[in-house]
Design a protein around this motif. Structure first.
Motif, PDB file in Angstrom:
ATOM      1  N   PHE A 210       0.827  -1.209   0.000  1.00  0.00           N
ATOM      2  CA  PHE A 210       0.000   0.000   0.000  1.00  0.00           C
ATOM      3  C   PHE A 210       0.861   1.258   0.000  1.00  0.00           C
ATOM      4  O   PHE A 210       0.640   2.187  -0.781  1.00  0.00           O
ATOM      5  CB  PHE A 210      -0.930  -0.019   1.223  1.00  0.00           C
TER       6      PHE A 210
ATOM      7  N   THR B 171       2.726   1.756  -3.407  1.00  0.00           N
ATOM      8  CA  THR B 171       1.853   2.209  -4.496  1.00  0.00           C
ATOM      9  C   THR B 171       1.355   3.632  -4.246  1.00  0.00           C
ATOM     10  O   THR B 171       1.237   4.423  -5.180  1.00  0.00           O
ATOM     11  CB  THR B 171       0.653   1.271  -4.717  1.00  0.00           C
ATOM     12  N   THR B 172       1.084   3.967  -3.005  1.00  0.00           N
ATOM     13  CA  THR B 172       0.604   5.308  -2.683  1.00  0.00           C
ATOM     14  C   THR B 172       1.630   6.369  -3.063  1.00  0.00           C
ATOM     15  O   THR B 172       1.268   7.447  -3.544  1.00  0.00           O
ATOM     16  CB  THR B 172       0.262   5.414  -1.180  1.00  0.00           C
TER      17      THR B 172
END
Length: 80
Positions: free
Chosen positions: A19, A22-23
């Motif tokens: 997460f 990708t953020t």
């Protein structure tokens, strides 16, 4: 820390790592590494949730892992 805590924590770490990467655009959401992190994380968290007998958490992590496996197969077919 108990064995289930260690296993579950490792799984959650992999999911959160995917997460975070990708953020901050350090990893694409449609890459093999992204899906492998989610499969490993979901699988470990699923195993940990079974060890602690948490049915709702097991369902969540089981679905998470299953969807990540489907995603990996989907991108694998597109590149083959």
């Amino acid at each position: 820390m108990t064995y289930p805590d260690i296993i579950t924590s490792a799984g959650v770490f992999f999911i959160l790592l995917a997460f975070l990467l990708t953020t901050f655009n350090l990893l694409g959401a449609k890459t093999v590494v992204y899906f492998l992190l989610n499969i490993a994380g979901g699988g470990l968290a699923l195993y940990g949730s079974i060890l602690i007998q948490s049915v709702p958490f097991a369902v969540l992590e089981g679905v998470w892992t299953f969807v990540a496996i489907i995603g990996l197969f989907k991108i694998s077919r597109l590149t083959a």
